[in-house]
Scaffold this motif. Sequence first.
Motif, short mmCIF file in Angstrom:
data_model
loop_
_atom_site.label_atom_id
_atom_site.label_comp_id
_atom_site.label_asym_id
_atom_site.label_seq_id
_atom_site.Cartn_x
_atom_site.Cartn_y
_atom_site.Cartn_z
N LYS A 114 0.84 -1.20 0.00
CA LYS A 114 0.00 0.00 0.00
C LYS A 114 0.87 1.24 0.00
N LYS B 168 -3.07 3.16 0.89
CA LYS B 168 -4.10 2.82 -0.11
C LYS B 168 -3.54 1.92 -1.20
N SER C 60 -3.01 3.24 -7.53
CA SER C 60 -3.95 3.75 -8.53
C SER C 60 -3.20 4.76 -9.38
#
Length: 298
Positions: A64, A68, A71
């Motif tokens: 991560k 998160k 992306s």
Amino acid sequence: MVSETILSVQALSKNFGKIKAVDKLSLEIKRGQVFGILGPNGSGKTTTLGIVLGLIKPQSGDFKWFGKPISSTLLRNIGSILETPLFYPYLSATDNLKIIADIKQVDYQGIDEKLKLVGLYDRRNHAFKTYSLGMKQRLAIAAALLGNPEVLILDEPTNGLDPQGIAEIRDLIKAIALQGKTIILASHLLDEVQKVCTDVAVLQNGQCLFTGKVETITSQGLAVEAMAEHDELLKQAIESCAWAKIIDQQQKVFHIQLDSGHLASDLNRYLLEHEVALSHLTTIKKTLERHFLELLKN
Ligand code: ATP
């Protein structure tokens, strides 16, 4: 203050056929660190970086960025140089950076500032093909910094450079770190990690053998070299000492590791009390190299 985790990697694995390039690797990289991924060729550094940049799919494990999953938005905050980017040889540094700014969809405003930072501002209008290897690498770093990413990833940034080029890149990395960026640097050079990194993970066969602060490793206890007329007596005395350990013996020369807080003079006093007179005693600074080699030996 607990600093923010920038990248956390948990039990990451990647095989290429029978080769375990990355083997249950876990890492934690915090804001502001210059984090060295140190390991010999083939230890899995580039594969690890490829995975965390979303270029290689791992078999298992997780990572991560900023807490998160990866992306395209997150990737904008990560500048990287895994391979030297392809610049147009006949275009100037400025024009090459304008093309990269267009690709990254960032404006041209930061270009001059980045060229100044990497020391290429005076040469900004010269064609890329006239640059030395070191200048090309510095331009690659400027390109990675366009868009002001918080994180910069470098894979073997000084490969192939001459000593002056190496020193310039290392100074540049330190200057970028001072701006508060988090830097992840893969290297097979101990000296490089020791000189520029705050933290290190040592990799071997895709596994993390050790992770910690570079400073702690380099200042952890002292190693000394000692010789005595009666080496058997010296050996026995060291074996009876709670804070000293023989780590190696080359003929009559003993390499002795002292627990932190103990000096060579303490050892000398201890040995005299045990009726061992030394004929030779020197301090060896425990470097990351020694630590690295010890780790690889086990
Ligand atoms: P180097 O500094 O030499 O690049 P490294 O530490 O970055 O080494 P990797 O390039 O990650 O190591 O390679 C780890 C292992 O995985 C090596 O044994 C390598 O041969 C193997 N490997 C890497 N990429 C591939 C691939 N695409 N196909 C097959 N094997 C691969």
